[in-house]
Design a protein around this motif. Structure first.
Motif, short mmCIF file in Angstrom:
data_model
loop_
_atom_site.label_atom_id
_atom_site.label_comp_id
_atom_site.label_asym_id
_atom_site.label_seq_id
_atom_site.Cartn_x
_atom_site.Cartn_y
_atom_site.Cartn_z
N UNK A 36 0.82 -1.23 0.00
CA UNK A 36 0.00 0.00 0.00
C UNK A 36 0.85 1.27 0.00
N UNK A 37 1.94 1.27 0.75
CA UNK A 37 2.82 2.43 0.78
C UNK A 37 3.44 2.66 -0.60
N UNK A 38 3.86 1.58 -1.26
CA UNK A 38 4.45 1.71 -2.59
C UNK A 38 3.44 2.29 -3.58
N UNK A 39 2.21 1.82 -3.51
CA UNK A 39 1.19 2.32 -4.43
C UNK A 39 0.94 3.80 -4.20
N UNK A 40 0.85 4.21 -2.96
CA UNK A 40 0.62 5.63 -2.65
C UNK A 40 1.80 6.49 -3.10
N UNK A 41 3.02 6.04 -2.82
CA UNK A 41 4.19 6.82 -3.19
C UNK A 41 4.42 6.82 -4.70
N UNK A 42 4.04 5.75 -5.37
CA UNK A 42 4.21 5.74 -6.83
C UNK A 42 3.29 6.76 -7.49
N UNK A 43 2.14 7.04 -6.89
CA UNK A 43 1.27 8.09 -7.42
C UNK A 43 1.96 9.45 -7.32
N UNK A 44 2.67 9.69 -6.22
CA UNK A 44 3.41 10.95 -6.08
C UNK A 44 4.50 11.04 -7.14
N UNK A 46 4.56 9.56 -10.04
CA UNK A 46 3.92 9.73 -11.35
C UNK A 46 3.49 11.18 -11.58
N UNK A 47 2.92 11.80 -10.55
CA UNK A 47 2.56 13.22 -10.67
C UNK A 47 3.80 14.07 -10.91
N UNK A 48 4.89 13.74 -10.22
CA UNK A 48 6.13 14.51 -10.38
C UNK A 48 6.69 14.39 -11.79
N UNK A 49 6.68 13.19 -12.36
CA UNK A 49 7.26 13.03 -13.70
C UNK A 49 6.42 13.73 -14.75
N UNK A 50 5.11 13.81 -14.53
CA UNK A 50 4.25 14.53 -15.48
C UNK A 50 4.51 16.03 -15.45
N UNK A 51 5.03 16.54 -14.34
CA UNK A 51 5.28 17.98 -14.19
C UNK A 51 6.73 18.38 -14.43
N UNK A 52 7.60 17.43 -14.50
CA UNK A 52 9.03 17.73 -14.57
C UNK A 52 9.45 18.15 -15.97
N UNK A 53 10.12 19.29 -16.11
CA UNK A 53 10.61 19.69 -17.43
C UNK A 53 11.75 18.78 -17.88
N UNK A 54 11.85 18.57 -19.18
CA UNK A 54 12.94 17.78 -19.73
C UNK A 54 12.68 16.29 -19.80
N UNK A 55 11.45 15.86 -19.46
CA UNK A 55 11.10 14.44 -19.56
C UNK A 55 10.52 14.21 -20.95
N UNK A 56 11.14 13.31 -21.71
CA UNK A 56 10.66 13.00 -23.05
C UNK A 56 9.50 12.01 -23.01
N UNK A 89 7.94 15.46 -5.02
CA UNK A 89 7.16 14.22 -5.12
C UNK A 89 8.02 13.00 -5.30
N UNK A 90 9.01 13.09 -6.20
CA UNK A 90 9.87 11.94 -6.43
C UNK A 90 10.80 11.70 -5.25
N UNK A 93 8.93 9.91 -2.63
CA UNK A 93 8.64 8.53 -3.02
C UNK A 93 9.89 7.65 -2.92
N UNK A 94 10.99 8.10 -3.48
CA UNK A 94 12.20 7.27 -3.45
C UNK A 94 12.75 7.15 -2.03
N UNK A 95 12.72 8.24 -1.28
CA UNK A 95 13.18 8.18 0.10
C UNK A 95 12.31 7.30 0.97
N UNK A 96 11.01 7.32 0.71
CA UNK A 96 10.08 6.52 1.50
C UNK A 96 10.16 5.04 1.22
N UNK A 97 10.62 4.66 0.03
CA UNK A 97 10.65 3.25 -0.33
C UNK A 97 12.04 2.63 -0.26
N UNK A 98 13.07 3.43 -0.21
CA UNK A 98 14.44 2.90 -0.26
C UNK A 98 14.67 1.77 0.74
N UNK A 99 14.21 1.93 1.96
CA UNK A 99 14.42 0.92 3.00
C UNK A 99 13.59 -0.34 2.78
N UNK A 100 12.63 -0.30 1.89
CA UNK A 100 11.73 -1.43 1.67
C UNK A 100 12.01 -2.19 0.37
#
Length: 154
Positions: A36-44, A46-56, A89-90, A93-100
């Motif tokens: 559940x934590x992974x699913x919630x953080x992956x949404x964050x 995903x929102x971040x990558x949609x807003x990030x400049x320079x993402x192809x 957001x990213x 997400x990455x900090x919250x999941x690294x230990x898991x």
């Protein structure tokens, strides 16, 4: 059961002659209770990558029977990737999941031309096979990147 996919989404027009930086991360959860934590953080993320400049472009896949998530993204350059990695957001997400992250988790990046986007699954799999998984190397926290962000593994 089939994988759940977010298919390749183009964020910007791609120049076939331009070089891009492709990143692939395979995230294998260490325990079911972290799903559940992974699913919630992956949404964050995903929102971040949609807003990030320079993402192809980007894609994501979740394979629930093995607790495995795969993220693929292409960036205009390393600066664009670094901007995304440090976005609120990213970073959360990455900090919250690294230990898991469990055995089999790995990250790789490489350069390619726009004409090669989206990256082929077989090419990504071959490149992932060539790098050690987290915990397979000596060093802080079992990875040469230590406590730092694993997105810079190549």
């Amino acid at each position: 059961m089939t994988p759940r996919r977010i298919p390749w989404r183009m964020r910007a027009a791609v120049d076939p002659e331009q070089r891009y930086l492709v990143f692939v991360g395979v995230l294998v959860l260490d325990r079911w209770r972290n799903l559940p934590k992974m699913l919630a953080l992956s949404l964050r993320g995903r929102r971040a990558i949609r807003r990030s400049p320079g993402v192809a472009g980007y894609a994501m896949t979740a394979w629930f029977p093995t607790k495995t998530f795969t993220a693929v993204a292409a960036y205009e350059n390393s600066e664009a990737m670094n901007r995304f990695v440090t976005m609120k957001g990213h970073a959360a997400a990455s900090g919250g999941m690294r230990a898991h992250l469990g055995p089999g988790s790995k990250f790789v990046s490489w350069g390619c031309y726009g004409s090669e986007l989206p990256p082929r699954a077989l090419d990504a799999a071959r490149r992932l096979e060539a790098v050690p998984a987290l915990g397979e190397l000596d060093g802080p926290e079992g990875h040469p990147l230590g406590a730092g962000d694993p997105h810079h593994a190549a």
